[in-house]
Design an enzyme around this catalytic site. Sequence first.
Site, PDB file in Angstrom:
ATOM      1  N   GLY A 101       2.339  -0.644  -3.504  1.00  0.00           N
ATOM      2  CA  GLY A 101       3.345  -1.466  -2.837  1.00  0.00           C
ATOM      3  C   GLY A 101       3.663  -2.770  -3.527  1.00  0.00           C
ATOM      4  O   GLY A 101       4.788  -3.230  -3.457  1.00  0.00           O
ATOM      5  N   SER A 130       6.937   3.448  -4.305  1.00  0.00           N
ATOM      6  CA  SER A 130       6.593   2.962  -2.963  1.00  0.00           C
ATOM      7  C   SER A 130       7.818   2.476  -2.198  1.00  0.00           C
ATOM      8  O   SER A 130       8.771   1.957  -2.784  1.00  0.00           O
ATOM      9  CB  SER A 130       5.594   1.808  -3.078  1.00  0.00           C
ATOM     10  OG  SER A 130       5.404   1.194  -1.820  1.00  0.00           O
ATOM     11  N   GLN A 152       7.861   7.566  -1.909  1.00  0.00           N
ATOM     12  CA  GLN A 152       6.836   7.428  -0.867  1.00  0.00           C
ATOM     13  C   GLN A 152       7.436   6.687   0.307  1.00  0.00           C
ATOM     14  O   GLN A 152       7.955   5.579   0.171  1.00  0.00           O
ATOM     15  CB  GLN A 152       5.630   6.667  -1.425  1.00  0.00           C
ATOM     16  CG  GLN A 152       4.537   6.409  -0.397  1.00  0.00           C
ATOM     17  CD  GLN A 152       4.701   5.076   0.307  1.00  0.00           C
ATOM     18  OE1 GLN A 152       5.116   4.105  -0.300  1.00  0.00           O
ATOM     19  NE2 GLN A 152       4.386   5.032   1.599  1.00  0.00           N
ATOM     20  N   TYR A 154       7.041   4.868   3.944  1.00  0.00           N
ATOM     21  CA  TYR A 154       6.381   4.318   5.126  1.00  0.00           C
ATOM     22  C   TYR A 154       7.391   4.487   6.239  1.00  0.00           C
ATOM     23  O   TYR A 154       8.435   3.837   6.243  1.00  0.00           O
ATOM     24  CB  TYR A 154       6.043   2.839   4.918  1.00  0.00           C
ATOM     25  CG  TYR A 154       4.796   2.600   4.107  1.00  0.00           C
ATOM     26  CD1 TYR A 154       3.619   3.287   4.389  1.00  0.00           C
ATOM     27  CD2 TYR A 154       4.780   1.663   3.077  1.00  0.00           C
ATOM     28  CE1 TYR A 154       2.466   3.060   3.656  1.00  0.00           C
ATOM     29  CE2 TYR A 154       3.625   1.431   2.336  1.00  0.00           C
ATOM     30  CZ  TYR A 154       2.477   2.131   2.636  1.00  0.00           C
ATOM     31  OH  TYR A 154       1.327   1.906   1.918  1.00  0.00           O
ATOM     32  N   LYS A 261       0.562  12.275   2.690  1.00  0.00           N
ATOM     33  CA  LYS A 261      -0.454  11.479   1.982  1.00  0.00           C
ATOM     34  C   LYS A 261      -1.401  10.843   2.998  1.00  0.00           C
ATOM     35  O   LYS A 261      -0.956  10.156   3.920  1.00  0.00           O
ATOM     36  CB  LYS A 261       0.225  10.393   1.145  1.00  0.00           C
ATOM     37  CG  LYS A 261      -0.732   9.479   0.390  1.00  0.00           C
ATOM     38  CD  LYS A 261       0.033   8.579  -0.587  1.00  0.00           C
ATOM     39  CE  LYS A 261      -0.880   7.738  -1.457  1.00  0.00           C
ATOM     40  NZ  LYS A 261      -1.357   6.517  -0.813  1.00  0.00           N
ATOM     41  N   HIS A 285      -6.310   6.143   0.670  1.00  0.00           N
ATOM     42  CA  HIS A 285      -5.609   4.901   0.315  1.00  0.00           C
ATOM     43  C   HIS A 285      -6.519   3.995  -0.527  1.00  0.00           C
ATOM     44  O   HIS A 285      -6.439   2.766  -0.454  1.00  0.00           O
ATOM     45  CB  HIS A 285      -5.173   4.176   1.597  1.00  0.00           C
ATOM     46  CG  HIS A 285      -3.839   3.489   1.494  1.00  0.00           C
ATOM     47  ND1 HIS A 285      -2.685   3.978   2.047  1.00  0.00           N
ATOM     48  CD2 HIS A 285      -3.476   2.314   0.902  1.00  0.00           C
ATOM     49  CE1 HIS A 285      -1.685   3.144   1.831  1.00  0.00           C
ATOM     50  NE2 HIS A 285      -2.127   2.129   1.120  1.00  0.00           N
ATOM     51  N   ARG A 288      -8.521   1.112   1.166  1.00  0.00           N
ATOM     52  CA  ARG A 288      -7.865  -0.136   1.598  1.00  0.00           C
ATOM     53  C   ARG A 288      -7.562  -0.134   3.090  1.00  0.00           C
ATOM     54  O   ARG A 288      -7.310  -1.165   3.673  1.00  0.00           O
ATOM     55  CB  ARG A 288      -6.529  -0.297   0.865  1.00  0.00           C
ATOM     56  CG  ARG A 288      -6.673  -0.598  -0.576  1.00  0.00           C
ATOM     57  CD  ARG A 288      -5.342  -0.484  -1.290  1.00  0.00           C
ATOM     58  NE  ARG A 288      -4.356  -1.476  -0.903  1.00  0.00           N
ATOM     59  CZ  ARG A 288      -4.380  -2.754  -1.265  1.00  0.00           C
ATOM     60  NH1 ARG A 288      -5.365  -3.190  -2.008  1.00  0.00           N
ATOM     61  NH2 ARG A 288      -3.437  -3.602  -0.889  1.00  0.00           N
ATOM     62  N   SER A 316      -7.653   8.401  -5.090  1.00  0.00           N
ATOM     63  CA  SER A 316      -8.663   7.503  -4.494  1.00  0.00           C
ATOM     64  C   SER A 316      -9.941   7.514  -5.321  1.00  0.00           C
ATOM     65  O   SER A 316     -10.749   8.443  -5.225  1.00  0.00           O
ATOM     66  CB  SER A 316      -8.995   7.832  -3.029  1.00  0.00           C
ATOM     67  OG  SER A 316      -7.848   7.550  -2.219  1.00  0.00           O
ATOM     68  N   ARG A 339      -4.881   1.955  -8.602  1.00  0.00           N
ATOM     69  CA  ARG A 339      -5.029   0.552  -9.024  1.00  0.00           C
ATOM     70  C   ARG A 339      -4.962   0.336 -10.523  1.00  0.00           C
ATOM     71  O   ARG A 339      -4.415  -0.650 -10.996  1.00  0.00           O
ATOM     72  CB  ARG A 339      -6.411   0.058  -8.606  1.00  0.00           C
ATOM     73  CG  ARG A 339      -6.508  -0.402  -7.197  1.00  0.00           C
ATOM     74  CD  ARG A 339      -7.905  -0.908  -6.960  1.00  0.00           C
ATOM     75  NE  ARG A 339      -8.037  -1.328  -5.585  1.00  0.00           N
ATOM     76  CZ  ARG A 339      -8.280  -0.488  -4.576  1.00  0.00           C
ATOM     77  NH1 ARG A 339      -8.404   0.797  -4.791  1.00  0.00           N
ATOM     78  NH2 ARG A 339      -8.377  -0.958  -3.342  1.00  0.00           N
TER      79      ARG A 339
HETATM   80  C1  LIG Z   1      -2.290  -2.835  -4.178  1.00  0.00           C
HETATM   81  C2  LIG Z   1      -2.097  -1.461  -3.627  1.00  0.00           C
HETATM   82  C3  LIG Z   1      -0.925  -1.170  -2.956  1.00  0.00           C
HETATM   83  C4  LIG Z   1      -0.717   0.121  -2.464  1.00  0.00           C
HETATM   84  N1  LIG Z   1       0.471   0.425  -1.865  1.00  0.00           N
HETATM   85  C5  LIG Z   1       0.703   1.677  -1.418  1.00  0.00           C
HETATM   86  C6  LIG Z   1       1.959   2.026  -0.899  1.00  0.00           C
HETATM   87  O1  LIG Z   1       2.887   1.239  -0.883  1.00  0.00           O
HETATM   88  N2  LIG Z   1       2.104   3.270  -0.414  1.00  0.00           N
HETATM   89  C7  LIG Z   1       1.089   4.185  -0.415  1.00  0.00           C
HETATM   90  O2  LIG Z   1       1.264   5.308   0.055  1.00  0.00           O
HETATM   91  N3  LIG Z   1      -0.102   3.890  -0.966  1.00  0.00           N
HETATM   92  C8  LIG Z   1      -0.307   2.666  -1.467  1.00  0.00           C
HETATM   93  N4  LIG Z   1      -1.507   2.368  -2.044  1.00  0.00           N
HETATM   94  C9  LIG Z   1      -2.536   3.410  -2.167  1.00  0.00           C
HETATM   95  C10 LIG Z   1      -2.388   4.167  -3.493  1.00  0.00           C
HETATM   96  O3  LIG Z   1      -1.226   4.924  -3.497  1.00  0.00           O
HETATM   97  C11 LIG Z   1      -3.593   5.070  -3.739  1.00  0.00           C
HETATM   98  O4  LIG Z   1      -3.807   5.877  -2.615  1.00  0.00           O
HETATM   99  C12 LIG Z   1      -4.859   4.264  -4.048  1.00  0.00           C
HETATM  100  O5  LIG Z   1      -4.550   3.212  -4.937  1.00  0.00           O
HETATM  101  C13 LIG Z   1      -5.923   5.126  -4.652  1.00  0.00           C
HETATM  102  O6  LIG Z   1      -7.116   4.421  -4.783  1.00  0.00           O
HETATM  103  P1  LIG Z   1      -7.626   3.800  -6.169  1.00  0.00           P
HETATM  104  O7  LIG Z   1      -6.593   2.841  -6.608  1.00  0.00           O
HETATM  105  O8  LIG Z   1      -8.890   3.108  -5.816  1.00  0.00           O
HETATM  106  O9  LIG Z   1      -7.798   4.940  -7.098  1.00  0.00           O
HETATM  107  C14 LIG Z   1      -1.722   1.092  -2.586  1.00  0.00           C
HETATM  108  C15 LIG Z   1      -2.893   0.785  -3.274  1.00  0.00           C
HETATM  109  C16 LIG Z   1      -3.079  -0.467  -3.816  1.00  0.00           C
HETATM  110  C17 LIG Z   1      -4.328  -0.742  -4.604  1.00  0.00           C
END
Ligand SMILES: Cc1cc2nc3c(=O)[nH]c(=O)nc-3n(C[C@H](O)[C@H](O)[C@H](O)COP(=O)(O)O)c2cc1C
Length: 388
Positions: A101, A130, A152, A154, A261, A285, A288, A316, A339
């Site tokens: 995001g 996103s 993606q 929301y 997702k 996610h 998070r 993840s 990330r």
């Molecule tokens: C800073 C940040 C923002 C994220 N924003 C979104 C988002 O907008 N939509 C979404 O479906 N997942 C979002 N995610 C989750 C990621 O798509 C993904 O599931 C996650 O980063 C995987 O974990 P990892 O980064 O530890 O491998 C976000 C993750 C992070 C780190």
Amino acid sequence: MSQNFGDFQNEIYLAGLSGKMPLLPVDFATLEEQAKQAMSPSVWSYVAGGCGDEFTQRNNAEAFNRYGIVPRMFNGAAKRDLSVSLFGRTLSAPVFLCPIGVVGLCSSDNHGDLRVAEAAAKTGVPMMASTLSQDPMEEVAKKLDGTPSYFQLYTPKDRDLALSFISRAENAGFEALVVTLDTWVTGWRPRDLNSANFPQLRGLCLANYFSDPHFLKRLKKPVAEDPAAAIHEWVNIFGHIMTWDDLKWMREATRLPIVLKGICHPDDARRAADAGIDAIQCSNHGGRQANGGIAALSMLKDVIFAVPDMPVLFDSGVRSGTDVAKALAMGAAAVGIGRSHAYALAAGGTEGVIHHLRSILAETDLLMAVNGYPTIADLRSAGVRQTR
Ligand SMILES: Cc1cc2nc3c(=O)[nH]c(=O)nc-3n(C[C@H](O)[C@H](O)[C@H](O)COP(=O)(O)O)c2cc1C
């Protein structure tokens, strides 16, 4: 398409002979350090942080250590084919860029979504764009230049706005709709709470809303005249709690394949299959949202077993090409880079993301070469063993 991604290491070593060092570190830990230096403290806290004491976030990455790939010899894996098929397209690599995001804020020009899209176009690696972006999805799509990519969603509380996002995504050329289920409310994130830091409340990464005719209709004044009211309206409509009935509605609302997702329970996956959904993204996610403790990887096999005829994407905790290979061996249809690509963007811009993807794919490819698995199908049929 066959491409030996591992050749990237020769490129790095050969460049070193003339004193040229790689653009970025090829490993996650050093990359993370470099990104921390490049990012502002608030963006760093938002990207690096997770929910609660971040146990789930760490456990996601550590879970990969519990599985290993058994090497095979005499298999002649001199050439490898890492291609996979997804939504009717052949992808030369089995990875995709997760929706992040605030990736928009991770590049020095604050147009990170565009920079990631450029990297996707140059590598052929799909981007999941996103909903929360610095630039409208149409601009992101232009930079993708035909690379298969996904939007993606929301799901907002206002169905007209949801429909508008969906039709904009279709018209922009996105090839699947990824509906994120685990984020109708933000998880408890101590790093961000301790610094009272939430980028969207400062009007950041809301370009898809502020460019949407249905969203704008809800406002009394243009965004530029009263940004606080626009942000307030965003807070009001952001997170719809999805039910199975909503899913029926959504299935009818789009001709695009739908990916759900955030599904980690096999029963949820089965029910999604019954509802005519096209794919599952097994993900928590990145830890998070809910600090529930279970690594997403620990649920991957159960989800795949529940829906054998459906592609199951995974993300993840993926930190390396070795992790990618393990998730593929466990049956993932494609593996999400999260990330770490935001870190690569912060440290090296578009070229940084390209370098990072090439590093991950080189490691995946070389692991398959050395272990004697020429194709993803070979890797899958071998599976993984417990390391402990
Ligand atoms: C800073 C940040 C923002 C994220 N924003 C979104 C988002 O907008 N939509 C979404 O479906 N997942 C979002 N995610 C989750 C990621 O798509 C993904 O599931 C996650 O980063 C995987 O974990 P990892 O980064 O530890 O491998 C976000 C993750 C992070 C780190």
